[in-house]
Design a protein around this motif. Structure first.
Motif, PDB file in Angstrom:
ATOM      1  N   VAL A  33       6.096 -25.737 -59.550  1.00 50.25           N
ATOM      2  CA  VAL A  33       5.574 -25.322 -58.248  1.00 50.25           C
ATOM      3  C   VAL A  33       6.461 -24.262 -57.599  1.00 50.25           C
ATOM      4  O   VAL A  33       5.977 -23.409 -56.845  1.00 50.25           O
ATOM      5  CB  VAL A  33       5.422 -26.548 -57.318  1.00 50.25           C
ATOM      6  CG1 VAL A  33       4.998 -26.130 -55.913  1.00 50.25           C
ATOM      7  CG2 VAL A  33       4.395 -27.515 -57.894  1.00 50.25           C
ATOM      8  N   MET A  36       5.226 -20.658 -58.092  1.00 51.61           N
ATOM      9  CA  MET A  36       3.818 -20.354 -57.854  1.00 51.61           C
ATOM     10  C   MET A  36       3.641 -19.329 -56.741  1.00 51.61           C
ATOM     11  O   MET A  36       4.399 -19.288 -55.785  1.00 51.61           O
ATOM     12  CB  MET A  36       3.036 -21.630 -57.514  1.00 51.61           C
ATOM     13  CG  MET A  36       2.880 -22.594 -58.664  1.00 51.61           C
ATOM     14  SD  MET A  36       1.726 -23.922 -58.284  1.00 51.61           S
ATOM     15  CE  MET A  36       0.181 -23.034 -58.208  1.00 51.61           C
ATOM     16  N   SER A  39       2.484 -17.918 -51.683  1.00 52.03           N
ATOM     17  CA  SER A  39       3.356 -18.937 -51.095  1.00 52.03           C
ATOM     18  C   SER A  39       2.585 -20.037 -50.382  1.00 52.03           C
ATOM     19  O   SER A  39       3.035 -21.181 -50.341  1.00 52.03           O
ATOM     20  CB  SER A  39       4.339 -18.289 -50.111  1.00 52.03           C
ATOM     21  OG  SER A  39       3.641 -17.650 -49.044  1.00 52.03           O
ATOM     22  N   ARG A  42       1.757 -22.598 -52.903  1.00 48.90           N
ATOM     23  CA  ARG A  42       2.998 -23.289 -53.262  1.00 48.90           C
ATOM     24  C   ARG A  42       3.379 -24.321 -52.196  1.00 48.90           C
ATOM     25  O   ARG A  42       3.739 -25.448 -52.514  1.00 48.90           O
ATOM     26  CB  ARG A  42       4.125 -22.270 -53.432  1.00 48.90           C
ATOM     27  CG  ARG A  42       5.456 -22.893 -53.835  1.00 48.90           C
ATOM     28  CD  ARG A  42       6.503 -21.848 -54.133  1.00 48.90           C
ATOM     29  NE  ARG A  42       6.861 -21.081 -52.948  1.00 48.90           N
ATOM     30  CZ  ARG A  42       6.660 -19.783 -52.789  1.00 48.90           C
ATOM     31  NH1 ARG A  42       6.055 -19.092 -53.743  1.00 48.90           N
ATOM     32  NH2 ARG A  42       7.030 -19.156 -51.693  1.00 48.90           N
TER      33      ARG A  42
END
Length: 329
Positions: A33, A36, A39, A42
């Motif tokens: 994560v 990722m 944002s 994430r």
């Protein structure tokens, strides 16, 4: 593991959520994560996976603190101790074989962590072993349910301050002790505080009939997720306990009945996934290292392996001569 304590109504929703959260714990330790984008995605996923360990703690206390007599409680405590020591040894041997690195210093370090910090990914069980007897003493002292929420709040805020100042080079005279303990890793204060926070919340739910409405629960989850978005260190964000509080209430009151699904199987799977995932992650990381495989594929392989190995262990535990495996979950 937990549900052997007492005969209660069928919390199918909790069993299902434990399975989901077990996979979230695996995801935390793959660090997938973290990379990722964008944002916002994430941060939304962080809101879920950071609630995994708190959810397990809350559920543990919710069931374990129902034990009124000492015999049942200490039987449960000894069961947790057996699992913690057994899987601590299994994980240590597994790590050592995979990394091909077994030294006396490593054995001593593992033994020290086992006693004072919580060994590797098993620190959750260490927290239960240390904190639950303390909360039980508080309960027998006649503490009202609200006291547990006060304890949870104080411990969480203290841990935020401890991790902040403890990681600094020169935090000032008042917090100089935090640097010594935090950086020296002499005792798992952070793990203790996290365990105390969420086991206290679980004890509150066990003792109190108060439950916010579904709308309030969703509002708590949304507010917690928004707060986490602005926090740099997600693990100690103020939004985490807020999300965990709202999430447990939603899950507890979610009446789930599916004849085609074995919730007992999911419960056992979640326990085994938690125990084995550390070794699985280390092993697969060794195999795929330097081969240019994308992170999503690696994460998928780890998740599938954790599920497959756990399911295999459950199957083997029912075979003649292998029933001893059942003692490990």
């Amino acid at each position: 593991m937990i549900n052997k304590l007492t005969t209660m109504k069928n919390y199918n929703s909790i069993d299902l959520m434990k399975f989901v959260m077990a996979l979230c714990v695996v995801t935390i330790h793959t660090f997938y994560v973290e990379i990722m984008e964008p944002s916002i995605i994430r941060d939304l996923l962080h809101s879920l996976i950071c609630s995994a360990v708190p959810f397990f703690f809350i559920v543990s206390a919710f069931f374990a603190m129902r034990c009124m007599d000492s015999t049942t409680f200490w039987r449960y405590w000894k069961r947790i101790l057996w699992l913690y020591l057994s899987w601590g040894i299994i994980n240590f041997v597994g790590y050592s074989i995979i990394e091909q690195n077994l030294t006396l210093e490593k054995v001593q370090s593992a033994a020290y962590d086992l006693l004072t910090n919580g060994y590797s990914v098993l620190w959750y069980m260490w927290g239960i072993l240390v904190v639950l007897p303390i909360l039980r003493k508080i309960r027998h002292g006649g503490a009202s349910p609200i006291i547990y929420l006060v304890i949870a709040l104080c411990m969480y805020l203290f841990n935020r301050a401890y991790t902040h100042y403890g990681s600094m080079e020169n935090p000032g005279t008042i917090w100089s002790w935090a640097v010594f303990l935090y950086q020296g890793k002499y005792f798992g204060i952070t793990n203790f505080c996290i365990a105390m926070t969420y086991l206290s919340i679980g004890t509150f739910f066990m003792q109190s009939e108060f439950r916010p409405s579904k709308k309030i629960c969703w509002l708590l989850i949304i507010v917690g997720a928004v707060e986490m978005h602005f926090e740099k260190y997600k693990g100690v964000a103020l939004g985490v306990p807020v999300i965990a509080f709202g999430l447990f209430c939603l899950v507890e009151n979610w009446h789930l009945n599916c004849n085609w699904m074995s919730f007992r199987w999911l419960r056992k799977m979640s326990t085994l996934i938690y125990f084995i995932h550390g070794v699985v992650i280390v092993g697969i990381s060794q195999v795929v290292s330097g081969k240019g495989i994308c992170e999503l594929v690696i994460w998928s392989i780890i998740i599938l392996c954790c599920i497959a190995i756990s399911a295999l262990l459950l199957k083997l535990s029912k075979m003649k001569g292998l029933q001893w495996i059942a003692k490990l979950y």
